[in-house]
Scaffold this motif. Structure first.
Motif, PDB file in Angstrom:
ATOM      1  N   LEU A   1      19.172  23.603  89.471  1.00 25.75           N
ATOM      2  CA  LEU A   1      20.113  24.684  89.714  1.00 25.75           C
ATOM      3  C   LEU A   1      19.974  25.846  89.059  1.00 25.75           C
ATOM      4  N   VAL A   2      19.514  25.742  87.774  1.00 24.91           N
ATOM      5  CA  VAL A   2      19.747  26.840  86.729  1.00 24.91           C
ATOM      6  C   VAL A   2      18.220  27.154  86.181  1.00 24.91           C
ATOM      7  N   SER A   3      16.949  26.379  86.632  1.00 21.90           N
ATOM      8  CA  SER A   3      15.786  26.654  86.263  1.00 21.90           C
ATOM      9  C   SER A   3      15.303  28.040  86.849  1.00 21.90           C
ATOM     10  N   LYS A   4      14.746  28.935  85.767  1.00 25.43           N
ATOM     11  CA  LYS A   4      13.850  29.959  86.555  1.00 25.43           C
ATOM     12  C   LYS A   4      12.580  29.790  86.923  1.00 25.43           C
ATOM     13  N   ASN A   5      11.983  28.694  86.551  1.00 24.98           N
ATOM     14  CA  ASN A   5      10.689  28.384  87.125  1.00 24.98           C
ATOM     15  C   ASN A   5      10.658  27.097  88.005  1.00 24.98           C
ATOM     16  N   PRO A   6       9.713  26.920  88.749  1.00 25.15           N
ATOM     17  CA  PRO A   6       9.742  25.831  89.557  1.00 25.15           C
ATOM     18  C   PRO A   6       9.440  24.542  88.742  1.00 25.15           C
ATOM     19  N   LEU A   7      10.323  23.447  89.047  1.00 26.19           N
ATOM     20  CA  LEU A   7      10.027  22.224  88.244  1.00 26.19           C
ATOM     21  C   LEU A   7       8.988  21.300  88.846  1.00 26.19           C
ATOM     22  N   PRO A   8       8.342  20.394  88.228  1.00 28.53           N
ATOM     23  CA  PRO A   8       7.304  19.778  88.633  1.00 28.53           C
ATOM     24  C   PRO A   8       7.663  18.431  89.244  1.00 28.53           C
ATOM     25  N   TRP A   9       9.056  18.542  89.945  1.00 27.25           N
ATOM     26  CA  TRP A   9       9.499  17.269  90.767  1.00 27.25           C
ATOM     27  C   TRP A   9      10.660  17.987  91.497  1.00 27.25           C
ATOM     28  N   GLU A  10      11.229  17.307  92.436  1.00 23.74           N
ATOM     29  CA  GLU A  10      12.158  17.727  93.294  1.00 23.74           C
ATOM     30  C   GLU A  10      12.922  16.393  93.587  1.00 23.74           C
ATOM     31  N   LEU A  11      14.368  16.549  94.149  1.00 24.27           N
ATOM     32  CA  LEU A  11      15.105  15.265  94.386  1.00 24.27           C
ATOM     33  C   LEU A  11      14.398  14.484  95.487  1.00 24.27           C
ATOM     34  N   LYS A  12      13.631  15.112  96.367  1.00 25.78           N
ATOM     35  CA  LYS A  12      13.136  14.124  97.420  1.00 25.78           C
ATOM     36  C   LYS A  12      11.880  13.385  97.047  1.00 25.78           C
ATOM     37  N   ASP A  13      11.635  13.568  95.742  1.00 22.89           N
ATOM     38  CA  ASP A  13      10.509  12.801  94.936  1.00 22.89           C
ATOM     39  C   ASP A  13      10.892  11.311  94.719  1.00 22.89           C
ATOM     40  N   PHE A  14      12.412  11.085  94.706  1.00 24.43           N
ATOM     41  CA  PHE A  14      12.846   9.807  94.265  1.00 24.43           C
ATOM     42  C   PHE A  14      13.641   9.279  95.137  1.00 24.43           C
ATOM     43  N   GLN A  15      13.910   8.041  95.091  1.00 24.57           N
ATOM     44  CA  GLN A  15      14.780   7.277  96.079  1.00 24.57           C
ATOM     45  C   GLN A  15      15.939   6.620  95.092  1.00 24.57           C
ATOM     46  N   PRO A  16      17.105   6.671  95.197  1.00 26.17           N
ATOM     47  CA  PRO A  16      18.179   6.163  94.392  1.00 26.17           C
ATOM     48  C   PRO A  16      18.041   4.479  94.437  1.00 26.17           C
ATOM     49  N   VAL A  17      18.223   3.985  93.187  1.00 23.43           N
ATOM     50  CA  VAL A  17      18.237   2.462  93.044  1.00 23.43           C
ATOM     51  C   VAL A  17      19.639   1.888  92.884  1.00 23.43           C
ATOM     52  N   ALA A  18      20.106   2.715  91.771  1.00 22.98           N
ATOM     53  CA  ALA A  18      21.645   2.305  91.499  1.00 22.98           C
ATOM     54  C   ALA A  18      22.285   3.154  90.537  1.00 22.98           C
ATOM     55  N   ASN A  19      23.527   3.352  90.417  1.00 25.26           N
ATOM     56  CA  ASN A  19      24.205   4.301  89.346  1.00 25.26           C
ATOM     57  C   ASN A  19      24.741   3.006  88.565  1.00 25.26           C
ATOM     58  N   VAL A  20      24.657   3.282  87.171  1.00 22.43           N
ATOM     59  CA  VAL A  20      25.051   2.359  86.278  1.00 22.43           C
ATOM     60  C   VAL A  20      26.169   2.661  85.365  1.00 22.43           C
ATOM     61  N   ILE A  21      26.186   3.748  84.569  1.00 22.61           N
ATOM     62  CA  ILE A  21      27.069   4.277  83.706  1.00 22.61           C
ATOM     63  C   ILE A  21      27.796   5.728  84.145  1.00 22.61           C
ATOM     64  N   SER A  22      29.054   5.848  84.121  1.00 22.79           N
ATOM     65  CA  SER A  22      29.780   7.054  84.409  1.00 22.79           C
ATOM     66  C   SER A  22      30.753   7.453  82.909  1.00 22.79           C
ATOM     67  N   ALA A  23      30.393   8.406  82.597  1.00 20.59           N
ATOM     68  CA  ALA A  23      31.343   8.735  81.486  1.00 20.59           C
ATOM     69  C   ALA A  23      31.893  10.487  81.097  1.00 20.59           C
ATOM     70  N   PRO A  24      32.986  10.468  80.851  1.00 22.92           N
ATOM     71  CA  PRO A  24      33.416  12.017  80.694  1.00 22.92           C
ATOM     72  C   PRO A  24      32.662  12.590  79.632  1.00 22.92           C
ATOM     73  N   GLN A  25      32.690  13.776  79.346  1.00 25.08           N
ATOM     74  CA  GLN A  25      31.930  14.460  77.983  1.00 25.08           C
ATOM     75  C   GLN A  25      33.229  14.628  77.122  1.00 25.08           C
ATOM     76  N   ILE A  26      32.881  14.382  75.940  1.00 24.95           N
ATOM     77  CA  ILE A  26      34.082  14.899  74.740  1.00 24.95           C
ATOM     78  C   ILE A  26      33.428  15.894  74.026  1.00 24.95           C
ATOM     79  N   VAL A  27      34.590  16.732  73.491  1.00 23.86           N
ATOM     80  CA  VAL A  27      34.225  17.882  72.445  1.00 23.86           C
ATOM     81  C   VAL A  27      34.050  17.261  71.200  1.00 23.86           C
TER      82      VAL A  27
END
Length: 328
Positions: free
Chosen positions: A107-133
């Motif tokens: 979303l923030v990259s000014k230049n084209p990336l060498p990959w896209e979301l469509k290049d991958f298929q999800p397997v599993a989410n593993v860890i979730s965590a909030p940010q800390i300051v």
């Protein structure tokens, strides 16, 4: 007689060919038959690396093969993503990815990336965590209010580290600047590990990140946590208030860390991987390890993760546009 032997030869060749094809199919169906590589999109020392390593050992045991973790840091996750995109879609090269790189970087990259979301298929989410300051312990601030007051009086003097341009830490820093009316200096790194090293070394003042790499240093007093960006306090840091409690209710940023395979990886392999990951994550020892490090074991199957990513994309598109965030 010659005709008889010719027919016999043809029959034998056909039978041998069928045996060879059958044997090949059986070998091809034995997954995994060799070591698997997890390519982590950040340097050692961060939560992406933690996720890959805490999963690799028990999953390897479950699958009967060694899982090697290979860190390919840099370019806001693009180096790792590009490597996995180019890999054979056979289940032996998998991406352990950080949400900031997977959703926010495009979303923030000014230049084209060498990959896209469509290049991958999800397997599993593993860890979730909030940010800390997290700040250096030698700074005088004990609360977010004190940090904000100093930053208002000294625009640009405080510098914050992130794991790269477009990372969730970068976005969290921009969100804080916008909501608190302050200005800080952004210092991007090739992952949380290098950013943490410079924070401990005094080269930067603060950072935002998921708890696992920071908790040991908070517990020893080398770093100080001022707030968590989640909706509730972290069990392993019970005295650290939420951003809402600290007077910044819109500072809400939770990271997730998931496993992806190259597109066109056969469905049976994806199903085997996600099933075994779910079993590993259901073990109390795995859940306890995640909680101990300030995170949470949050399993999502491929379909759930795919739908979740769509929602994340919509959410962060709005945040990026509102905050006018661009990669440096």
């Amino acid at each position: 007689m010659r005709q008889y032997f010719t027919k016999l030869n043809v029959l034998l060749l056909f039978l041998f060919g069928q045996v060879a094809i059958t044997g090949y199919a059986q070998d091809a169906g034995k997954y995994p038959s060799k070591p698997i590589t997890f390519i982590a999109s950040s340097a050692p020392g961060g939560t992406t690396d933690f996720t890959a390593r805490v999963l690799a050992q028990p999953l390897g045991l479950a699958l009967g093969q060694t899982i090697v973790v290979e860190n390919k840091a840099g370019a806001s996750g693009a180096i790792a993503a590009a490597a996995v995109k180019k890999a054979e879609p056979d289940g032996y090269t998998l991406l352990v990815q950080y949400s900031g790189y997977h959703v926010i970087t495009p979303l923030v990259s000014k230049n084209p990336l060498p990959w896209e979301l469509k290049d991958f298929q999800p397997v599993a989410n593993v860890i979730s965590a909030p940010q800390i300051v997290v700040i250096r312990a030698d700074l005088p601030f004990k609360t977010m209010a004190e940090l904000v007051a100093y930053a208002k009086a000294n625009p640009g003097k405080l510098n914050y580290a992130s794991s790269g341009n477009g990372s969730l830490q970068h976005v969290t820093g921009a969100m804080l600047e916008q909501q608190a009316g302050i200005k800080m200096t952004h210092v991007p790194y090739k992952g949380t590990g290098p950013a943490l090293a410079d924070l401990l070394g005094g080269q930067v003042d603060l950072t935002f990140g998921t708890p696992p790499p920071f908790i040991p240093h908070i517990q020893t007093g080398k770093l100080r946590a001022l707030a968590t960006t989640g909706k509730k306090r972290i069990p392993s840091l019970p005295d650290v208030p939420t951003a809402t409690e600290a007077g910044l209710p819109k500072l809400d940023a939770t990271s997730w860390f998931a496993v992806f395979a190259p597109i066109n990886t056969p469905a049976p392999i994806i199903n085997q991987l996600t099933t075994e990951i779910a079993k590993v994550m259901a073990a109390p020892a795995f859940k306890d390890r995640a909680i101990e490090m300030g995170a949470e074991a949050t399993y999502m199957n491929p379909k759930q993760l795919g739908e979740f990513i769509k929602g994340e994309n919509t959410r962060w598109t709005a945040v990026v546009k509102t905050a006018k965030i661009e990669a440096d």
